[in-house]
Write an enzyme that holds these catalytic residues in place. Structure first.
Site, PDB file in Angstrom:
ATOM      1  NE  ARG A 112      45.004  54.653  55.074  1.00  0.00           N
ATOM      2  CZ  ARG A 112      43.963  54.894  55.882  1.00  0.00           C
ATOM      3  NH1 ARG A 112      43.934  54.408  57.096  1.00  0.00           N
ATOM      4  NH2 ARG A 112      42.963  55.642  55.462  1.00  0.00           N
TER       5      ARG A 112
ATOM      6  CE1 TYR B  47      69.797  49.082  55.850  1.00  0.00           C
ATOM      7  CE2 TYR B  47      68.011  50.445  56.685  1.00  0.00           C
ATOM      8  CZ  TYR B  47      68.721  49.914  55.621  1.00  0.00           C
ATOM      9  OH  TYR B  47      68.351  50.228  54.353  1.00  0.00           O
TER      10      TYR B  47
ATOM     11  CG  ASP C 213      66.553  44.544  61.813  1.00  0.00           C
ATOM     12  OD1 ASP C 213      66.469  43.496  61.125  1.00  0.00           O
ATOM     13  OD2 ASP C 213      66.653  45.674  61.311  1.00  0.00           O
TER      14      ASP C 213
ATOM     15  CE  LYS D 222      67.216  45.327  52.549  1.00  0.00           C
ATOM     16  NZ  LYS D 222      67.574  45.755  53.887  1.00  0.00           N
TER      17      LYS D 222
HETATM   18  C1  LIG Z   1      67.214  46.794  54.682  1.00  0.00           C
HETATM   19  C2  LIG Z   1      67.200  46.734  56.160  1.00  0.00           C
HETATM   20  C3  LIG Z   1      66.236  47.418  56.908  1.00  0.00           C
HETATM   21  C4  LIG Z   1      65.200  48.290  56.265  1.00  0.00           C
HETATM   22  O1  LIG Z   1      64.343  47.571  55.455  1.00  0.00           O
HETATM   23  P1  LIG Z   1      63.602  48.228  54.182  1.00  0.00           P
HETATM   24  O2  LIG Z   1      62.745  47.112  53.705  1.00  0.00           O
HETATM   25  O3  LIG Z   1      64.678  48.637  53.231  1.00  0.00           O
HETATM   26  O4  LIG Z   1      62.855  49.402  54.699  1.00  0.00           O
HETATM   27  C5  LIG Z   1      66.257  47.294  58.280  1.00  0.00           C
HETATM   28  N1  LIG Z   1      67.191  46.542  58.891  1.00  0.00           N
HETATM   29  C6  LIG Z   1      68.129  45.874  58.217  1.00  0.00           C
HETATM   30  C7  LIG Z   1      69.116  45.058  58.969  1.00  0.00           C
HETATM   31  C8  LIG Z   1      68.168  45.949  56.827  1.00  0.00           C
HETATM   32  O5  LIG Z   1      69.119  45.288  56.152  1.00  0.00           O
END
Ligand SMILES: *Cc1c(COP(=O)(O)O)cnc(C)c1O
Length: 403
Positions: free
Chosen positions: A69, A122, A194, A219
């Site tokens: 962790r 998001y 982000d 992603k």
């Molecule tokens: C999917 C996504 C997130 C969250 O990510 P996870 O890995 O699903 O927790 C945050 N911001 C954007 C723009 C996303 O597409």
């Protein structure tokens, strides 16, 4: 090899009953060669040689691992690669993109602090800033972060963070990171970006003045829809980040880290192919009279085209949204006819996939709010994949013919 004990693999074992032999931890056999691919270190705990060593390891005086962790080799290998990709001083790999965003907030904000957030974040990010953090005394104001005047007007004396996305979901709006960084820094606030839709191939927000970058590695970065991971990198006080990550328990899975690092090996190639396909797909959609509007920053008609061209050096990523004439019934027909484009409410897979924002990512918003953002029942989001351009255009043509 240091620490290798030949008694553990020799004849001595024959006399030991299975009860005693089997539970014993296996050791790495000695080898003078290094594996060409990284190992997966699934161990949750590491052996310490003495209390003194344990204390030095846990205080960070000595380098090494104790408890996964707090850190493990697969997270560090992945974090190191991401840190270099972003030109960051520090990087932390978290259990998900949302864990990375929560970590950024918890490590850098206090009760009484205020955050200015883009109203196109998001959905879960809006929930984090709008519902979860207010419970801890951290408040947020939503603004259109593409409107610098409105963003500036939303800053308060207590504002410590401005949070935006490089390319927003689903309308692919682009905000001016350099100007937002100046605005944040003029108020002693941090700019958090982000960068999930862009990846460091299209944009490295730290180079534009951002202080913190979050990415969902789930992603495009890992790219195969088979891991859940997040990245936080930046140039802030990292001792707070390291401590908060382990204390709140936002650590990552070694196997997911290993898969993500493997996926990163082809990131540049995947982005290059998918981006070229996206340009061709956006043109096809723009030429189709069943399509009311195409949202792609690479098209001259996009409201942020000039900014995107300048900020991203001529790259626009792989995401496209478009709105069909005829609302939800038209979208239903498109999705039913899209035999070769699976409806998967995520993005960044090898394959071209589609999503329907009004029923998935933006379903919790009122219809009025959705309309104000420009999302209707006829809006479809495409994550363009790495197939041949002809295959992508054929699959889209087939779906459009069914509308
Ligand atoms: C999917 C996504 C997130 C969250 O990510 P996870 O890995 O699903 O927790 C945050 N911001 C954007 C723009 C996303 O597409």
């Amino acid at each position: 090899m240091a620490g290798y004990d030949p008694r553990q693999s020799g004849d001595a074992h024959r006399r030991e009953p299975p009860d005693d032999l089997c539970p014993r931890p296996a050791r790495l056999p000695p080898s003078d060669t290094e594996p060409a691919a990284p190992a997966i270190h699934l161990a949750s705990v590491y052996r310490c040689t003495s209390p003194g060593e344990a204390a030095r390891l846990l205080s960070g005086e000595a380098s090494g691992y104790v408890y996964s962790r707090d850190g493990h080799p697969n997270a560090d290998m992945l974090a190191g690669r991401c840190r270099e990709l972003h030109g960051a001083e520090h990087a932390a790999v978290c259990s998900s993109g949302m864990a990375a965003l929560a970590l950024a907030a918890i490590a850098h904000l206090q009760p009484g602090d205020h955050v200015v957030v883009s109203n196109q974040l998001y959905g879960r990010s809006l929930q984090l800033f709008g519902s979860e953090l207010p419970r801890l005394g951290i408040t947020a104001t939503q603004v259109d972060s593409c409107d610098l005047g409105a963003t500036s007007a939303a800053v308060q004396p207590a504002t410590r963070l401005i949070a935006v996305e490089t390319i927003s979901n689903p309308l692919l709006r682009v905000c001016d990171l350099g100007r937002l960084a100046e605005l944040a820094h003029a108020h002693r606030a941090l700019l958090l970006v982000d960068n999930t839709f862009a990846t460091p191939v299209v944009c490295r927000p730290l180079a534009h003045g951002a202080d913190l970058v979050v990415e969902s590695l789930t992603k495009l970065m890992s790219g195969h829809s088979d891991v859940l991971l997040g990245l936080l990198c930046g140039r802030t006080d990292w001792a707070r980040v390291v401590s908060a990550q382990s204390t709140w328990g936002w650590s990552s899975s070694p196997f997911d880290c290993w898969l993500a690092l493997r996926g990163l090996g082809t990131l540049a190639l995947r982005m290059e192919r998918a981006a070229a396909n996206a340009v061709a797909a956006a043109r096809l959609l723009a030429d189709c009279d069943k399509v009311e509007r195409v949202h792609f920053p690479g098209l001259a008609g996009h409201p942020d085209h000039a900014l995107a061209a300048r900020q991203f050096g001529g790259q626009y990523g792989n995401m496209i949204s478009f709105t069909l004439r005829g609302g939800l019934p038209a979208a239903d027909r498109f999705i039913a006819a899209a035999a070769r484009i699976p409806f998967c409410p995520s993005l960044g897979d090898l394959a071209t996939t589609l999503s329907h924002p009004a029923s998935t990512s933006h379903r919790s918003l009122s219809e009025d709010t959705r309309r104000a953002l420009g999302i209707s029942g006829g809006t479809i989001r495409l994550s363009i994949g790495i197939e041949s351009t002809a295959a992508v255009l054929d699959a889209l043509g087939e779906a459009l013919a069914g509308v």
